[in-house]
Scaffold this motif. Structure first.
Motif, short mmCIF file in Angstrom:
data_model
loop_
_atom_site.label_atom_id
_atom_site.label_comp_id
_atom_site.label_asym_id
_atom_site.label_seq_id
_atom_site.Cartn_x
_atom_site.Cartn_y
_atom_site.Cartn_z
N CYS A 163 -9.56 -3.32 0.09
CA CYS A 163 -10.19 -2.64 1.22
C CYS A 163 -10.10 -3.56 2.43
O CYS A 163 -10.33 -4.77 2.33
N THR A 164 -9.74 -2.97 3.57
CA THR A 164 -9.67 -3.73 4.82
C THR A 164 -10.05 -2.82 5.98
O THR A 164 -10.33 -1.64 5.79
N LEU B 9 -12.53 2.24 7.31
CA LEU B 9 -11.92 1.27 6.41
C LEU B 9 -10.71 1.90 5.75
O LEU B 9 -10.62 3.12 5.63
N LEU C 71 -8.56 1.82 2.17
CA LEU C 71 -8.67 1.47 0.76
C LEU C 71 -7.34 1.74 0.08
O LEU C 71 -6.93 2.90 -0.03
N TRP D 45 -1.03 -2.19 -1.41
CA TRP D 45 -1.46 -3.27 -0.53
C TRP D 45 -0.45 -4.42 -0.57
O TRP D 45 -0.18 -5.05 0.46
N CYS E 238 -11.19 -5.12 -4.68
CA CYS E 238 -12.28 -4.36 -5.30
C CYS E 238 -11.85 -3.97 -6.71
O CYS E 238 -10.74 -3.47 -6.90
N ILE F 195 -18.23 -2.18 -1.82
CA ILE F 195 -17.68 -2.36 -0.48
C ILE F 195 -18.44 -3.52 0.16
O ILE F 195 -19.67 -3.46 0.30
N LYS G 287 -3.08 5.76 0.59
CA LYS G 287 -4.35 5.05 0.75
C LYS G 287 -5.46 6.05 1.05
O LYS G 287 -5.20 7.24 1.25
#
Length: 148
Positions: A32-33, A41, A43, A49, A80, A90, A112
Motif C-alpha cells: 500500500c502506498t 491510497l 493497494l 508492486w 501488508c 493500513i 490495483k
C-alpha cells in the motif's frame, strides 16, 4: 483484474477486511502506498508492486522531479499481509494521508485498488461525471478512440 467499487469499513485498529472474492489473488502479499495526484491510497498485489519498483529504480535520484516521485511512492510503500480473517492493517500514516476513518471505498483499477474515504469518493465521482464538453479537447488519442 480488479474491478468495481465496494463499500468497506476500517475497524478501530485500522484493519480492512478484503472482500472474499479478491482474497485468493492477494495471498502472496500486498503493498500500500500513496497516490501522487489524488487523496487516496493505492493497494497493489506484491507481484504488481515489484513491477512498479523496477520502473522506479530506473529513475534518476539526481532529477528533482524523479526523486520526488521515488520518495513519495517508495517512502510510503508498506507491505501488508492478510491475517487468517482476510484483514490487512493500513498504516496510520497512510490512513492519515487519505483521511481514512471508518467508511471507505475499495475501488478496482485493473492491477490495483484505490482506497478512498467514502465521502471523498462520492465527491470525486460527482466531479468525474460532471466533465464539461469544453474539457473534451483534453482527451488523449487513446481515449478519443476508445469505444465502449
Amino acid at each position: 483484474m480488479f474491478r468495481g467499487a465496494t463499500a468497506a469499513n476500517l475497524d478501530n485498529k485500522g484493519r480492512l477486511a478484503i472482500p472474499t472474492r479478491y482474497r485468493e489473488a492477494l495471498t502472496n502479499g500486498l503493498v500500500c502506498t500513496v497516490d501522487l495526484y489524488q487523496p487516496c491510497l493505492l493497494l497493489y498485489p506484491l507481484a504488481e508492486w515489484e513491477v512498479i519498483e523496477q520502473k522506479l529504480a530506473t529513475l534518476s535520484s539526481m532529477n528533482p522531479v524523479e526523486r520526488r516521485i521515488q520518495r513519495l511512492l517508495l517512502g510510503h510503500a508498506t507491505e501488508c499481509q492478510m491475517d487468517n480473517a482476510g484483514r490487512i492493517l493500513i498504516a496510520g500514516t497512510l490512513r492519515q494521508h487519505a483521511n481514512l476513518d471508518k467508511s471507505i471505498m475499495l475501488v478496482g483499477q485493473l492491477n490495483k485498488f484505490e482506497l478512498w474515504d467514502e465521502t471523498r469518493w462520492q465527491q470525486q465521482i460527482a466531479q468525474d461525471i460532471a466533465l464539461a464538453p469544453e474539457d473534451l479537447h483534453q482527451l488523449s488519442d487513446k481515449l478519443q478512440n476508445l469505444t465502449i
